[in-house]
Design an enzyme around this catalytic site. Sequence first.
Site, PDB file in Angstrom:
ATOM      1  N   SER A 142       0.869  -1.160   0.000  1.00 23.03           N
ATOM      2  CA  SER A 142       0.000   0.000   0.000  1.00 23.03           C
ATOM      3  C   SER A 142       0.904   1.207   0.000  1.00 23.03           C
ATOM      4  CB  SER A 142      -0.929   0.039   1.223  1.00 23.03           C
ATOM      5  OG  SER A 142      -0.298   0.621   2.330  1.00 23.03           O
ATOM      6  N   TYR A 155       0.349  -1.450  11.266  1.00 25.24           N
ATOM      7  CA  TYR A 155       0.005  -1.555   9.846  1.00 25.24           C
ATOM      8  C   TYR A 155       1.197  -1.137   8.991  1.00 25.24           C
ATOM      9  CZ  TYR A 155      -2.214  -0.288   5.396  1.00 25.24           C
ATOM     10  OH  TYR A 155      -2.538  -0.174   4.064  1.00 25.24           O
TER      11      TYR A 155
END
Length: 326
Positions: A142, A155
Site C-alpha cells: 500500500s 500496519y
Amino acid sequence: MPEIRNAVTVITGASSGIGKATALEFARAGARLVLAARREEALEATARECRALGAEALAVPTDVAEEAEVEALARAAIDRFGRIDVWFNNVGTGVFGPYWEAPAGLQRKVVEINLIGTLHGSSAALPHFIRQRGGVLINMCSMGGWSPTPFAASYAASKFGIRGFSASLRQELTGYPGIHVCALFPALVDTPGLDRAANLSGRALEPKAPYLTPEAVAAVVLRLVRRPRGEVAVGWTASAARIAYGLAPRLTETVTGALIRAALRRARRVPRTEGAVARPIAAGTSPRSGKPLPHVGGPSLGSLALGGIGLLLGAELLSGALTRRR
C-alpha cells in the site's frame, strides 16, 4: 507469463473489497479462480458471482495467519486444477489509534495477518511456480509501504515488511526468469476496509482525500499478470508519497503526522472497536464501502503538494551536496 484465460488464480481476501473486485475482474477475463477468506458465506457469494460470469470458481475458507490453512488452500487449487499460475496475497487489516492504547495482541494480529499471511501465501505458491518454472506472485502492499502511517504503526510495520520481503524474494528468484514477484502500492481505496479495521482512536475514520475504486486496482492486478513489474503505484497520492519520502523523509513524516492529528481533532466521536482484526464480522461484503465518497479523477492538490515538497527539497539537498563538494 500465463494467459489470463484459464490461468489458475488464487486470490486471498476475496469476500469483499479489492479481493472481490479482482475476482470478478479475472472471472470476466476467463481465469479459473480459487478464492480464500475467513467468512465462508461471503466467500461463497463471491464465487457464485464469478460463476455467473462464466468462470470456474472454488471457494476455500482460509485464515492466512494459519500456515496449515494456507497450505490446504494451495492443495485445493492443485487438486482441482492441477497447477497454480497466479497467487495474489491480498488480505490486509489495521489498528488505528495511538500505538500504546491498543492491546499488544491486537497489534501482533495485524502483523500476523498482513505480513505473516503474505509469507505463508508465498511459501505455498513458490514450490509450484518453481516446479512449473513460471508463475506470478502479487503482494498487496500500500502507500503505507513507502511512507509512514502515524496512528497505524503496526500496519505500517507490516507494509514496510512486505515491501522488503518482495524485493528480497525477487533477487532470490533471478535464476527463474519465468517467475515474477510484484508488489502493489495503492493509495486510499473505497472498500469496506476502514469500517472493518480496529479503531481505538475514538474518532471516525473518514479521510477527505479522493479514493481509488477497487475496480481500478483490480484492473492493475490484471495488467500486472500480463506485464509483471516489481513495484507498482496505483493513484497519484501513492506516487507522491514515494517521491516525498524518498527525497525528504523527515519533512514528509512531520507533514503527514500534522495532517493526521489535525484530521483527528476535527473528526466526529465514535465508539472504539476492534473491528474484524481478531475475528471475522458480518459487515462489509461488497467491493466498495457504499458511502458517497470522492473518487480519483486526477491528481489531488494534496498529493501534488506532497510530491512538490519532495521534489523541491530533493533538489535543494542535491544542490547543497554539490556546493559542499566544490
